[in-house]
Design a protein around this motif. Structure first.
Motif, PDB file in Angstrom:
ATOM      1  N   ARG A  28      37.462  53.311  35.053  1.00 40.39           N
ATOM      2  CA  ARG A  28      38.472  52.289  35.351  1.00 40.39           C
ATOM      3  C   ARG A  28      39.645  52.388  34.400  1.00 40.39           C
ATOM      4  N   ASP A  29      39.367  52.763  33.157  1.00 41.28           N
ATOM      5  CA  ASP A  29      40.446  52.928  32.182  1.00 41.28           C
ATOM      6  C   ASP A  29      41.373  54.075  32.573  1.00 41.28           C
ATOM      7  N   ASP A  30      40.819  55.127  33.150  1.00 32.39           N
ATOM      8  CA  ASP A  30      41.644  56.242  33.620  1.00 32.39           C
ATOM      9  C   ASP A  30      42.611  55.771  34.711  1.00 32.39           C
ATOM     10  N   VAL A  31      42.112  54.946  35.619  1.00 29.63           N
ATOM     11  CA  VAL A  31      42.950  54.421  36.693  1.00 29.63           C
ATOM     12  C   VAL A  31      44.033  53.518  36.116  1.00 29.63           C
ATOM     13  N   ARG A  32      43.679  52.665  35.178  1.00 33.14           N
ATOM     14  CA  ARG A  32      44.652  51.770  34.548  1.00 33.14           C
ATOM     15  C   ARG A  32      45.732  52.560  33.803  1.00 33.14           C
ATOM     16  N   ARG A  33      45.319  53.630  33.117  1.00 29.77           N
ATOM     17  CA  ARG A  33      46.294  54.468  32.408  1.00 29.77           C
ATOM     18  C   ARG A  33      47.263  55.139  33.383  1.00 29.77           C
ATOM     19  N   GLU A  34      46.748  55.557  34.532  1.00 28.02           N
ATOM     20  CA  GLU A  34      47.620  56.171  35.547  1.00 28.02           C
ATOM     21  C   GLU A  34      48.624  55.155  36.077  1.00 28.02           C
ATOM     22  N   ALA A  35      48.187  53.924  36.305  1.00 25.76           N
ATOM     23  CA  ALA A  35      49.099  52.873  36.764  1.00 25.76           C
ATOM     24  C   ALA A  35      50.164  52.597  35.705  1.00 25.76           C
ATOM     25  N   ALA A  36      49.757  52.530  34.448  1.00 29.30           N
ATOM     26  CA  ALA A  36      50.713  52.289  33.361  1.00 29.30           C
ATOM     27  C   ALA A  36      51.695  53.445  33.234  1.00 29.30           C
ATOM     28  N   ARG A  37      51.213  54.672  33.403  1.00 27.33           N
ATOM     29  CA  ARG A  37      52.100  55.829  33.314  1.00 27.33           C
ATOM     30  C   ARG A  37      53.149  55.793  34.422  1.00 27.33           C
ATOM     31  N   ARG A  38      52.718  55.442  35.626  1.00 27.33           N
ATOM     32  CA  ARG A  38      53.662  55.368  36.740  1.00 27.33           C
ATOM     33  C   ARG A  38      54.664  54.237  36.546  1.00 27.33           C
ATOM     34  N   LEU A  39      54.217  53.121  35.989  1.00 26.17           N
ATOM     35  CA  LEU A  39      55.124  52.008  35.734  1.00 26.17           C
ATOM     36  C   LEU A  39      56.144  52.390  34.659  1.00 26.17           C
ATOM     37  N   ASP A  40      55.704  53.067  33.613  1.00 30.47           N
ATOM     38  CA  ASP A  40      56.621  53.543  32.575  1.00 30.47           C
ATOM     39  C   ASP A  40      57.656  54.501  33.151  1.00 30.47           C
ATOM     40  N   ALA A  41      57.203  55.423  33.991  1.00 32.65           N
ATOM     41  CA  ALA A  41      58.094  56.425  34.559  1.00 32.65           C
ATOM     42  C   ALA A  41      59.126  55.821  35.510  1.00 32.65           C
ATOM     43  N   SER A  42      58.834  54.669  36.058  1.00 34.74           N
ATOM     44  CA  SER A  42      59.754  54.041  37.006  1.00 34.74           C
ATOM     45  C   SER A  42      60.944  53.385  36.322  1.00 34.74           C
ATOM     46  N   GLY A  43      60.871  53.176  35.016  1.00 34.49           N
ATOM     47  CA  GLY A  43      61.946  52.491  34.306  1.00 34.49           C
ATOM     48  C   GLY A  43      61.778  50.981  34.283  1.00 34.49           C
ATOM     49  N   TYR A  44      60.605  50.518  34.641  1.00 34.94           N
ATOM     50  CA  TYR A  44      60.331  49.082  34.710  1.00 34.94           C
ATOM     51  C   TYR A  44      60.536  48.401  33.358  1.00 34.94           C
ATOM     52  N   HIS A  45      59.982  48.987  32.304  1.00 36.83           N
ATOM     53  CA  HIS A  45      60.028  48.338  31.000  1.00 36.83           C
ATOM     54  C   HIS A  45      61.455  48.259  30.454  1.00 36.83           C
ATOM     55  N   THR A  46      62.231  49.291  30.673  1.00 32.48           N
ATOM     56  CA  THR A  46      63.631  49.273  30.251  1.00 32.48           C
ATOM     57  C   THR A  46      64.387  48.167  30.976  1.00 32.48           C
ATOM     58  N   SER A  47      64.146  48.063  32.262  1.00 33.36           N
ATOM     59  CA  SER A  47      64.808  47.033  33.056  1.00 33.36           C
ATOM     60  C   SER A  47      64.367  45.641  32.629  1.00 33.36           C
ATOM     61  N   ARG A  48      63.094  45.502  32.287  1.00 34.71           N
ATOM     62  CA  ARG A  48      62.566  44.195  31.843  1.00 34.71           C
ATOM     63  C   ARG A  48      63.188  43.773  30.515  1.00 34.71           C
TER      64      ARG A  48
END
Length: 96
Positions: A28-48
């Motif tokens: 489950r941690d692997d899946v969560r890390r993949e979701a976090a990686r995709r969110l980081d790559a989208s520019g979400y955190h910069t926009s936030r």
């Protein structure tokens, strides 16, 4: 709005140890890390951060993408067993 190509593992594909024994696949941690990686790559955190600093609202598409990524991560992590190809784009939403 800028678009970027989301690459695996910050430019390198992260690999999951595959072994024939039961219970040795992705966690489950692997899946969560993949979701976090995709969110980081989208520019979400910069926009936030920009939203907090300037008060200008972040694009609705990024908010929606965050919700979609959370949903997919939760759904994949509930599968037993988690598919070995869980990093495949077929499972994850596309940012458009």
């Amino acid at each position: 709005m800028k678009f970027k190509v989301i690459e695996g593992g910050r430019g390198q594909v992260a690999r999951v140890e595959v072994c024939p024994e039961a219970g040795c696949g992705p966690s489950r941690d692997d899946v969560r890390r993949e979701a976090a990686r995709r969110l980081d790559a989208s520019g979400y955190h910069t926009s936030r951060v920009r939203e907090f600093a300037t008060g200008a609202p972040m694009p609705g598409a990024l908010r929606y993408l965050s919700l979609q990524l959370d949903f997919v991560a939760e759904a994949l992590s509930r599968l037993d067993p988690i598919p070995l190809d869980f990093r495949s784009d077929a499972y994850w939403p596309a940012f458009s």
